[in-house]
Every structure is written in structure tokens, then in C-alpha cells.
Design a protein around this motif. Structure first.
Motif, mmCIF file in Angstrom:
data_model
loop_
_atom_site.group_PDB
_atom_site.id
_atom_site.type_symbol
_atom_site.label_atom_id
_atom_site.label_comp_id
_atom_site.label_asym_id
_atom_site.label_seq_id
_atom_site.Cartn_x
_atom_site.Cartn_y
_atom_site.Cartn_z
ATOM 1 N N ILE A 1 12.517 -21.686 -18.806
ATOM 2 C CA ILE A 1 11.119 -21.249 -18.791
ATOM 3 C C ILE A 1 11.079 -19.744 -18.527
ATOM 4 N N PHE B 1 5.752 -30.613 -18.939
ATOM 5 C CA PHE B 1 5.452 -29.786 -20.112
ATOM 6 C C PHE B 1 4.133 -29.057 -19.918
ATOM 7 N N GLY B 2 3.172 -29.706 -19.252
ATOM 8 C CA GLY B 2 1.879 -29.073 -18.982
ATOM 9 C C GLY B 2 2.019 -27.810 -18.150
ATOM 10 N N ALA C 1 4.720 -25.913 -17.920
ATOM 11 C CA ALA C 1 5.388 -24.928 -18.776
ATOM 12 C C ALA C 1 4.393 -24.317 -19.769
ATOM 13 N N LEU C 2 3.564 -25.152 -20.384
ATOM 14 C CA LEU C 2 2.569 -24.662 -21.343
ATOM 15 C C LEU C 2 1.558 -23.751 -20.666
ATOM 16 N N PHE C 3 1.157 -24.106 -19.459
ATOM 17 C CA PHE C 3 0.241 -23.262 -18.697
ATOM 18 C C PHE C 3 0.858 -21.875 -18.464
ATOM 19 N N ILE D 1 3.239 -20.368 -20.086
ATOM 20 C CA ILE D 1 3.359 -19.661 -21.360
ATOM 21 C C ILE D 1 2.000 -19.085 -21.754
ATOM 22 N N SER D 2 0.930 -19.871 -21.550
ATOM 23 C CA SER D 2 -0.427 -19.389 -21.865
ATOM 24 C C SER D 2 -0.789 -18.174 -21.019
#
Length: 194
Positions: free
Chosen positions: A13, A77-78, A80-82, A84-85
Motif C-alpha cells: 500500500i 480493500f476498503g 486501501a481504496l480509501f 488511495i482516494s
């Protein structure tokens, strides 16, 4: 996912976040280099340059504070996506300060003022993201900040709304001055990761 696997995920990450923020830093530095190389290409602006410095500092602070995520016991994954956002939002702010072409504007300040709604909308979003990010890191992390953290978020959001609505240079100078002053305060008070 067990904690052992979580510890293995964090470096991956971190690499992705580093790539995204690295692109933002590159945009800002290339714009500055372009100003030095071609000083007559576009009218420079102290306001624009200070915002560039402030967002460069913001990106570096984001990168630094994310070390605390190493202690996160569980990754999804949520999450990680947060993250990245959040990094993408910082990158987009850097791109709004580093346009590819400003030939249809009178200079960098004109571009910044005319694109301020996008910029301050994204800056407001970073305050929201930072709150979530701080909560993800746990009570120990946000307790270190004390009341100053919970004051800076609503004040930051209010200042974003004011800047979003105003095209007054003095208002924008005051806001960037407050922003960079708070960043320096954070750097001098919290120069370590816990």
C-alpha cells in the motif's frame, strides 16, 4: 486476515501511495522548474507560489503521517481504496496548481482564482479524509493531537467555503498563510511517528 498478513500488506500500500504522491510532487516541481526556465511564459504570482509550497508540504506531511498505518492490525480493500482516494485527492490539488497550459489565462493567479472552486472543494475533502485517516490509526494517534486537531478540521472546512466563494486576493493570502502556519506547527510539534 491475520495481523501477520496485515504487516505484509502495508509495504505494498505504501508503495502505491508513494507513487501517487510522487506524481503530485513531480507536477509541482516541474511547474516551478518551468517558471525558472521560462520566466516570461506566464505571469507568476506570489499567491500561487505560496499555495504550491503549501500543497507540496501537505503531500510530504501526508506521506510522513502514513507511517503510523504500519500499526494497523487489519487491512481491508476498503481501507486501501480509501487511502488511495486520499492520495489521489492530493495529486489532483497539485495538478490544479500545475496546469499543462494557461494560455487562455492572464497568468498563474488568474488560473488559480478561476479554478478555486475545484481546488478548495478538494482541500475540504482532504480535511474529511484526514479525519477518517486519523480515526483509522486509533485513539492513541489522535489523542496525541489534543483539541487542536478537532478545532482545525471545522475551521479548515469553513475557510475552504470562504475561499471557494471569494476571489479576493487578500482573503486567499490570509487562508494560505493560516494553512502553512498550521503545517509548520504540526511539523515542529509532531516530528515523530508513534
Amino acid at each position: 486476515m491475520d495481523p501477520a498478513h496485515s504487516a505484509e500488506i502495508f509495504p505494498h500500500i505504501r508503495i502505491l501511495l508513494g507513487t501517487i504522491v510522487g506524481l503530485g510532487i513531480t507536477r509541482l516541481l516541474m511547474t516551478f522548474a518551468g517558471m525558472v526556465q521560462h520566466p516570461r511564459r506566464a505571469k507568476e504570482s506570489a499567491l500561487h507560489l505560496i499555495w504550491m509550497a503549501s500543497i507540496l508540504l501537505e503531500i510530504v506531511l501526508f506521506w510522513w503521517w502514513e507511517f503510523a498505518l504500519f500499526q494497523l492490525p487489519f487491512w481491508t480493500f476498503g481501507v486501501a481504496l480509501f487511502l488511495i482516494s486520499y492520495a489521489v485527492t492530493l495529486f489532483l490539488m497539485a495538478t490544479l496548481l500545475s496546469p499543462d497550459n494557461i494560455s487562455e489565462y492572464t497568468g498563474y493567479e488568474d488560473f488559480f482564482i478561476k479554478r478555486r472552486r475545484w481546488f478548495f472543494g478538494l482541500l475540504a475533502l482532504t480535511f474529511v479524509f484526514d479525519t477518517i485517516d486519523t480515526l483509522l490509526k486509533g485513539a492513541t494517534h489522535w489523542e496525541n493531537f489534543g483539541a487542536s486537531y478537532f478545532i482545525q478540521v471545522p475551521i479548515g472546512l469553513i475557510l475552504c467555503v470562504i475561499a471557494w466563494r471569494s476571489d479576493n486576493r487578500r482573503v486567499h493570502f490570509a487562508i494560505v498563510g493560516l494553512h502553512i502556519t498550521y503545517q509548520i506547527y504540526l511539523m515542529t510539534r509532531f516530528f515523530y511517528v508513534n
